[in-house]
Design a protein around this motif. Structure first.
Motif, PDB file in Angstrom:
ATOM      1  N   MET A  40       6.427  -6.199  -8.465  1.00 53.39           N
ATOM      2  CA  MET A  40       7.161  -5.576  -7.373  1.00 53.39           C
ATOM      3  C   MET A  40       7.968  -6.644  -6.648  1.00 53.39           C
ATOM      4  SD  MET A  40       5.710  -3.451  -4.088  1.00 53.39           S
ATOM      5  CE  MET A  40       5.305  -2.050  -5.116  1.00 53.39           C
ATOM      6  N   THR A  82       1.666   1.253  -8.673  1.00 53.43           N
ATOM      7  CA  THR A  82       2.910   0.478  -8.714  1.00 53.43           C
ATOM      8  C   THR A  82       2.674  -1.000  -9.000  1.00 53.43           C
ATOM      9  OG1 THR A  82       2.825   0.127  -6.309  1.00 53.43           O
ATOM     10  CG2 THR A  82       4.082   2.035  -7.113  1.00 53.43           C
ATOM     11  N   GLU A  83       1.423  -1.458  -8.825  1.00 60.74           N
ATOM     12  CA  GLU A  83       1.097  -2.868  -9.074  1.00 60.74           C
ATOM     13  C   GLU A  83      -0.410  -2.994  -9.204  1.00 60.74           C
ATOM     14  OE1 GLU A  83       1.852  -7.297  -7.023  1.00 60.74           O
ATOM     15  OE2 GLU A  83       2.217  -5.459  -5.864  1.00 60.74           O
ATOM     16  N   VAL A 102       0.846   0.381 -14.715  1.00 57.23           N
ATOM     17  CA  VAL A 102       1.798   0.820 -13.697  1.00 57.23           C
ATOM     18  C   VAL A 102       2.386   2.164 -14.133  1.00 57.23           C
ATOM     19  CG1 VAL A 102       4.047   0.314 -12.667  1.00 57.23           C
ATOM     20  CG2 VAL A 102       2.337  -1.506 -12.901  1.00 57.23           C
TER      21      VAL A 102
END
Length: 357
Positions: free
Chosen positions: A1, A85-86, A95
């Motif tokens: 990210m 997302t991470e 992810v």
């Protein structure tokens, strides 16, 4: 990210009683074993309302919680779902995976954890109460809290998995079996889910009491065979000696009604969070050989619930009455639920823009 031009994320942050602020929070790096999520939905729980109205009750102030390491101010909300997302190094989740969050903290080393009873962990707590949770655009949680979701389970359904897990754990504590008769004192979210799941479990009769006509109508839609308007009807008279009664409010009058509704040798399951002491008729309990069972949180429940939803046996999202943008979570969420009204379960949608954006 990417951290370029990182402006943080928007969240509902508890600062004190009557003081929840929609504010921007800075991102922090992941620690070992953690995962970052983009939150899809977060439900408002009665516990959130108690903390908002007159907390702190569970939220740590001054002294950090021993597992989360956090203290107020913190992000509220423990009924949430999202997309990974991470992930920290060594965490085996991809992810983009859609997940439900089972928000119970656990130390992993106390006697309860070693027995597998992690809901009784000596340092038991919840992300969103004892540490930052999911009423937010994004959240960080330990990877052990995550349950990947099949395509057959929607985000809205997954956001109601947490109270459904409370309900199913209570049913299992009460040993409800096919053919049993059941009474539920209180048609809030937990009571409604208990009634719905009792029918899924094969209960042949489910009697639900409440003071709200709207909630009683919903109870009927969810499978209750009998409904009782507690403003002018007696649960015990209608229930007429059920096998198991669930107290799902946490006040003396509904506890009395639950005890009065069971047969000799029956079971009463205490699910509602009582504010202080309650009294019991010890002579009646002994004379009728009643069993009082307490139920807290859940353990080893989420996989079963996800399977039930995916197969079409159960839809917890039927109790949802409203979606609200994160920016309006206080005014149109917490404040709305504090006042008498027809809402049952309100979901906060961090991805939707509201009037106060």
């Amino acid at each position: 990210m990417s951290r370029e031009n990182d402006t943080g994320f928007l969240a509902a942050v508890w600062h004190g009683a009557g003081d929840v602020r929609i504010e921007r929070r800075p991102r922090r790096p992941l620690r070992n074993g953690e995962v970052r999520l983009a939150v899809s939905f977060c439900g408002i729980c009665g516990s959130d309302l108690h903390e908002y109205a007159n907390g702190p009750h569970a939220i740590p102030v001054g002294k950090p919680h021993r597992v989360s390491g956090e203290t107020a101010p913190l992000v509220i909300g423990h009924e949430f779902t999202g997309v990974v997302t991470e992930a920290a190094a060594g965490v085996a989740i991809a992810v983009g995976t859609r997940v439900a969050v089972e928000p119970e903290y656990r130390c992993g080393s106390c006697e309860a954890c070693r027995r597998g009873e992690y809901n009784l962990c000596i340092d038991m707590g919840f992300a969103g109460l004892m540490g930052s949770g999911g009423m937010s655009e994004e959240a960080i949680v330990p990877a052990y809290m995550l349950h990947p979701l099949p395509d057959a389970v929607t985000d809205r359904q997954a956001a109601v998995l947490e109270p459904a897990a409370v309900a199913l754990h209570a049913l299992r504590r009460g040993r409800v079996r096919a053919g049993d008769t059941v009474a539920v004192a209180g048609a809030g979210p937990i009571g409604l889910l208990i009634a719905q799941l009792a029918r899924v479990a094969g209960a042949r009769r489910v009697v639900v009491s409440d003071v709200s006509e709207v909630r009683l109508a919903l109870a009927r839609d969810l499978g209750a065979t009998d409904i009782v308007d507690a403003t002018d009807q007696d649960l015990a008279a209608v229930a007429n000696g059920v096998d198991v009664a669930f107290e799902a409010v946490g006040i003396q009058s509904t506890l009395d009604a639950a005890f009065a509704s069971v047969r000799k040798g029956g079971r009463v399951v205490l699910v509602g969070l009582c504010n202080g002491r309650v009294s019991l008729d010890g002579f009646d309990m002994v004379n009728r050989e009643l069993e009082l069972i307490a139920s807290v949180g859940y353990r080893d429940i989420y996989p079963d619930l996800i399977g039930m939803i995916a197969s079409g046996l159960f839809d917890p999202s039927r109790i949802v009455t409203r979606d609200v943008p994160l920016t309006d979570a206080v005014t149109d969420g917490l404040e709305r639920l504090r006042k008498p009204g027809d809402d049952v379960k309100i979901l906060i949608n961090p991805q939707e823009k509201g009037e106060r954006s």
